[in-house]
Design a protein around this motif. Structure first.
Motif, PDB file in Angstrom:
ATOM      1  N   ARG A  70       0.833  -1.219   0.000  1.00  0.00           N
ATOM      2  CA  ARG A  70       0.000   0.000   0.000  1.00  0.00           C
ATOM      3  C   ARG A  70       0.861   1.259   0.000  1.00  0.00           C
ATOM      4  N   ASP A  71       1.973   1.214   0.733  1.00  0.00           N
ATOM      5  CA  ASP A  71       2.855   2.376   0.844  1.00  0.00           C
ATOM      6  C   ASP A  71       3.841   2.504  -0.314  1.00  0.00           C
ATOM      7  N   GLY A  72       3.783   1.571  -1.269  1.00  0.00           N
ATOM      8  CA  GLY A  72       4.654   1.671  -2.433  1.00  0.00           C
ATOM      9  C   GLY A  72       6.061   1.157  -2.205  1.00  0.00           C
ATOM     10  N   ILE A  73       6.267   0.388  -1.137  1.00  0.00           N
ATOM     11  CA  ILE A  73       7.591  -0.123  -0.803  1.00  0.00           C
ATOM     12  C   ILE A  73       7.887  -1.411  -1.575  1.00  0.00           C
ATOM     13  N   LEU A  74       6.856  -2.201  -1.828  1.00  0.00           N
ATOM     14  CA  LEU A  74       7.040  -3.435  -2.585  1.00  0.00           C
ATOM     15  C   LEU A  74       5.874  -3.652  -3.536  1.00  0.00           C
ATOM     16  N   THR A  75       6.082  -4.533  -4.471  1.00  0.00           N
ATOM     17  CA  THR A  75       5.019  -4.920  -5.400  1.00  0.00           C
ATOM     18  C   THR A  75       4.723  -6.394  -5.202  1.00  0.00           C
ATOM     19  N   ARG A  76       3.493  -6.741  -5.473  1.00  0.00           N
ATOM     20  CA  ARG A  76       3.021  -8.129  -5.383  1.00  0.00           C
ATOM     21  C   ARG A  76       2.693  -8.567  -6.800  1.00  0.00           C
ATOM     22  N   THR A  77       3.296  -9.671  -7.224  1.00  0.00           N
ATOM     23  CA  THR A  77       3.070 -10.178  -8.569  1.00  0.00           C
ATOM     24  C   THR A  77       2.465 -11.576  -8.476  1.00  0.00           C
ATOM     25  N   VAL A  78       1.344 -11.768  -9.183  1.00  0.00           N
ATOM     26  CA  VAL A  78       0.690 -13.072  -9.220  1.00  0.00           C
ATOM     27  C   VAL A  78       0.863 -13.642 -10.611  1.00  0.00           C
ATOM     28  N   ARG A  79       1.457 -14.832 -10.694  1.00  0.00           N
ATOM     29  CA  ARG A  79       1.603 -15.541 -11.968  1.00  0.00           C
ATOM     30  C   ARG A  79       0.493 -16.575 -12.064  1.00  0.00           C
ATOM     31  N   ASP A  80      -0.175 -16.577 -13.199  1.00  0.00           N
ATOM     32  CA  ASP A  80      -1.334 -17.439 -13.395  1.00  0.00           C
ATOM     33  C   ASP A  80      -0.903 -18.849 -13.773  1.00  0.00           C
ATOM     34  N   GLY A  94      11.338   1.207  -2.307  1.00  0.00           N
ATOM     35  CA  GLY A  94      11.712   0.174  -1.349  1.00  0.00           C
ATOM     36  C   GLY A  94      13.209  -0.065  -1.311  1.00  0.00           C
ATOM     37  N   ILE A  95      13.837   0.008  -2.464  1.00  0.00           N
ATOM     38  CA  ILE A  95      15.295  -0.157  -2.535  1.00  0.00           C
ATOM     39  C   ILE A  95      15.983   0.970  -1.772  1.00  0.00           C
ATOM     40  N   THR A  96      15.474   2.198  -1.916  1.00  0.00           N
ATOM     41  CA  THR A  96      16.088   3.308  -1.179  1.00  0.00           C
ATOM     42  C   THR A  96      15.852   3.151   0.323  1.00  0.00           C
ATOM     43  N   THR A 101      18.178   1.852   5.644  1.00  0.00           N
ATOM     44  CA  THR A 101      18.074   1.124   6.910  1.00  0.00           C
ATOM     45  C   THR A 101      19.129   0.029   7.073  1.00  0.00           C
ATOM     46  N   ALA A 102      19.859  -0.290   6.031  1.00  0.00           N
ATOM     47  CA  ALA A 102      20.881  -1.338   6.125  1.00  0.00           C
ATOM     48  C   ALA A 102      21.875  -1.075   7.256  1.00  0.00           C
TER      49      ALA A 102
END
Length: 132
Positions: A70-80, A94-96, A101-102
């Motif tokens: 929701r916050d744009g940090i990650l994406t969810r991908t569904v493969r059919d 998310g990478i930034t 935080t590393a």
């Protein structure tokens, strides 16, 4: 430069400082940072994340992933395919966050033993500090 001087970004509002607390609450909880850390090497499936993050329940992982999506940090991908293949991957933002935080996560790992020792010493003191 502000909007009057040609900068397309809106000028910072006084409420922006308060709103940053909301974002810090979301991305600063322990589960979110651990999910972001475990996505550093690329997309991962739910079950991979669940196995990799010690102590997280299935429900908490689901809630955390939804919040980060929701916050744009990650994406969810569904493969059919059968069964459906769902994976999660960091967005550019998310990478930034991972990069930012590393050092905190590395510091945490490097100081775990010292923190455990300090807690043990504190918990075994004869005269606990008086409440203020």
């Amino acid at each position: 430069m502000d909007a009057a001087q040609g900068d397309p970004r809106p000028a910072a509002r006084p409420s922006d400082a308060c709103r940053t607390r909301v974002v810090l609450d979301i991305v600063g909880d322990k589960w979110s940072l651990l999910v972001v850390r475990h996505l550093r090497d690329g997309p991962r499936r739910f079950t991979e994340l669940k196995k990799a993050i010690d102590g997280i329940s299935q429900r908490m992982l689901t809630v955390t992933l939804r919040s980060l999506e929701r916050d744009g940090i990650l994406t969810r991908t569904v493969r059919d395919v059968m069964p459906p293949h769902v994976s999660y991957e960091l967005t550019e933002m998310g990478i930034t966050l991972r990069e930012a935080t590393a050092p905190l996560l590395e510091w945490s790992v490097a100081h775990l033993v010292r923190i455990d020792d300090a807690r043990a010493a504190y918990d075994t003191r004869r005269d606990p500090p008086a409440a203020s």
